[in-house]
Design a protein around this motif. Sequence first.
Motif, PDB file in Angstrom:
ATOM      1  N   TYR A  15       3.291   5.900   6.694  1.00  9.89           N
ATOM      2  CA  TYR A  15       1.950   6.150   5.873  1.00  9.89           C
ATOM      3  C   TYR A  15       2.217   6.883   4.643  1.00  9.89           C
ATOM      4  O   TYR A  15       1.452   6.942   3.608  1.00  9.89           O
ATOM      5  CB  TYR A  15       1.091   6.943   6.848  1.00  9.89           C
ATOM      6  CG  TYR A  15      -0.047   7.424   6.468  1.00  9.89           C
ATOM      7  CD1 TYR A  15      -1.214   6.568   6.348  1.00  9.89           C
ATOM      8  CD2 TYR A  15      -0.448   8.630   5.853  1.00  9.89           C
ATOM      9  CE1 TYR A  15      -2.501   7.000   5.711  1.00  9.89           C
ATOM     10  CE2 TYR A  15      -1.707   9.100   5.202  1.00  9.89           C
ATOM     11  CZ  TYR A  15      -2.718   8.233   5.257  1.00  9.89           C
ATOM     12  OH  TYR A  15      -3.825   8.795   4.642  1.00  9.89           O
ATOM     13  N   GLY A  19       1.143   5.744   1.117  1.00  8.23           N
ATOM     14  CA  GLY A  19       0.404   6.670   0.568  1.00  8.23           C
ATOM     15  C   GLY A  19       0.626   7.021  -0.801  1.00  8.23           C
ATOM     16  O   GLY A  19      -0.143   7.141  -1.851  1.00  8.23           O
ATOM     17  N   ALA A  23      -1.372   6.312  -3.644  1.00  5.24           N
ATOM     18  CA  ALA A  23      -1.967   7.274  -4.664  1.00  5.24           C
ATOM     19  C   ALA A  23      -1.549   6.683  -6.101  1.00  5.24           C
ATOM     20  O   ALA A  23      -2.455   7.188  -7.254  1.00  5.24           O
ATOM     21  CB  ALA A  23      -1.471   8.648  -4.223  1.00  5.24           C
ATOM     22  N   ASN A  55      -5.087  -1.060  -0.989  1.00  5.25           N
ATOM     23  CA  ASN A  55      -4.572  -0.129   0.142  1.00  5.25           C
ATOM     24  C   ASN A  55      -4.765  -0.940   1.503  1.00  5.25           C
ATOM     25  O   ASN A  55      -4.029  -0.499   2.193  1.00  5.25           O
ATOM     26  CB  ASN A  55      -5.656   1.160   0.317  1.00  5.25           C
ATOM     27  CG  ASN A  55      -5.591   2.108  -0.859  1.00  5.25           C
ATOM     28  OD1 ASN A  55      -4.681   1.687  -1.785  1.00  5.25           O
ATOM     29  ND2 ASN A  55      -6.329   3.086  -1.028  1.00  5.25           N
ATOM     30  N   ASN A  81     -14.463   7.979   2.838  1.00  2.00           N
ATOM     31  CA  ASN A  81     -13.462   8.702   2.218  1.00  2.00           C
ATOM     32  C   ASN A  81     -13.826   8.711   0.687  1.00  2.00           C
ATOM     33  O   ASN A  81     -13.548   9.571  -0.081  1.00  2.00           O
ATOM     34  CB  ASN A  81     -12.120   7.653   2.266  1.00  2.00           C
ATOM     35  CG  ASN A  81     -10.816   8.227   1.791  1.00  2.00           C
ATOM     36  OD1 ASN A  81     -10.620   9.434   1.545  1.00  2.00           O
ATOM     37  ND2 ASN A  81     -10.079   7.446   1.061  1.00  2.00           N
ATOM     38  N   SER A  85     -13.791  12.205  -1.560  1.00  2.00           N
ATOM     39  CA  SER A  85     -13.160  12.248  -2.716  1.00  2.00           C
ATOM     40  C   SER A  85     -14.066  12.541  -3.907  1.00  2.00           C
ATOM     41  O   SER A  85     -13.736  13.383  -4.731  1.00  2.00           O
ATOM     42  CB  SER A  85     -12.367  10.799  -2.981  1.00  2.00           C
ATOM     43  OG  SER A  85     -11.685  10.911  -4.181  1.00  2.00           O
ATOM     44  N   ILE A 107      -7.262  13.052  -4.802  1.00  2.00           N
ATOM     45  CA  ILE A 107      -6.605  12.086  -4.164  1.00  2.00           C
ATOM     46  C   ILE A 107      -5.788  12.865  -3.001  1.00  2.00           C
ATOM     47  O   ILE A 107      -5.798  12.361  -1.841  1.00  2.00           O
ATOM     48  CB  ILE A 107      -5.634  11.546  -4.946  1.00  2.00           C
ATOM     49  CG1 ILE A 107      -6.066  10.208  -5.930  1.00  2.00           C
ATOM     50  CG2 ILE A 107      -4.318  10.594  -4.083  1.00  2.00           C
ATOM     51  CD1 ILE A 107      -5.386   9.746  -6.912  1.00  2.00           C
ATOM     52  N   ALA A 111      -6.161  12.610   1.661  1.00  2.00           N
ATOM     53  CA  ALA A 111      -5.008  11.953   2.081  1.00  2.00           C
ATOM     54  C   ALA A 111      -4.919  12.061   3.772  1.00  2.00           C
ATOM     55  O   ALA A 111      -4.955  11.166   4.541  1.00  2.00           O
ATOM     56  CB  ALA A 111      -3.614  12.128   1.565  1.00  2.00           C
ATOM     57  N   ASN A 114      -8.001  10.582   5.658  1.00  2.00           N
ATOM     58  CA  ASN A 114      -7.883   9.154   5.506  1.00  2.00           C
ATOM     59  C   ASN A 114      -6.842   8.737   6.739  1.00  2.00           C
ATOM     60  O   ASN A 114      -7.234   7.698   7.397  1.00  2.00           O
ATOM     61  CB  ASN A 114      -7.325   8.776   4.234  1.00  2.00           C
ATOM     62  CG  ASN A 114      -7.481   7.070   4.027  1.00  2.00           C
ATOM     63  OD1 ASN A 114      -8.603   6.586   4.328  1.00  2.00           O
ATOM     64  ND2 ASN A 114      -6.729   6.723   3.271  1.00  2.00           N
ATOM     65  N   TYR A 115      -5.690   9.377   6.764  1.00  2.00           N
ATOM     66  CA  TYR A 115      -4.576   8.788   8.037  1.00  2.00           C
ATOM     67  C   TYR A 115      -5.495   9.059   9.372  1.00  2.00           C
ATOM     68  O   TYR A 115      -5.152   8.084  10.025  1.00  2.00           O
ATOM     69  CB  TYR A 115      -3.671   9.758   7.980  1.00  2.00           C
ATOM     70  CG  TYR A 115      -2.795   9.634   9.330  1.00  2.00           C
ATOM     71  CD1 TYR A 115      -1.931   8.401   9.116  1.00  2.00           C
ATOM     72  CD2 TYR A 115      -2.841  10.514  10.172  1.00  2.00           C
ATOM     73  CE1 TYR A 115      -0.973   8.160  10.309  1.00  2.00           C
ATOM     74  CE2 TYR A 115      -2.130  10.148  11.441  1.00  2.00           C
ATOM     75  CZ  TYR A 115      -1.007   9.147  11.396  1.00  2.00           C
ATOM     76  OH  TYR A 115      -0.400   8.711  12.692  1.00  2.00           O
TER      77      TYR A 115
END
Length: 128
Positions: A15, A19, A23, A55, A81, A85, A107, A111, A114-115
């Motif tokens: 991840y 990521g 990113a 992504n 997300n 953001s 960003i 993160a 988002n995980y």
Amino acid sequence: MERLRSARLIELWRYGQAGVVNAAFGFLTFSLFVWLGANIFVAQILATIIGIAFNYVTYSRHVFRDAQPAKLRFAISYAFNYAVSLAALAVASKLVHSPYLAGLIAIVATAIINYFALKHLVFTRPVS
């Protein structure tokens, strides 16, 4: 139990790798639109739309390879997300004067959230 921990660490490592790539892609896309003269919020939505497809490929093929992806849930998680953001970008743009740094802060701020969304809502494990 040790095997489960090891698998989780590998997943977190992947991840992180995805990521960083995602990113960088998102930040470069955002920066390109800002450089071309777009408003930072317009640049963010355009970079987000382009980044969603990019992504999805990196997460589904590199991080959550053995999971059953759900494209609709992925799109919904990215809508959430994006809202997070956007809020982070609005706050960051008030704290720093550089639109590039504000974009980078936004960003990083999203993160971790988002995980968990991807892990628990999008790329679920098949039931055995």
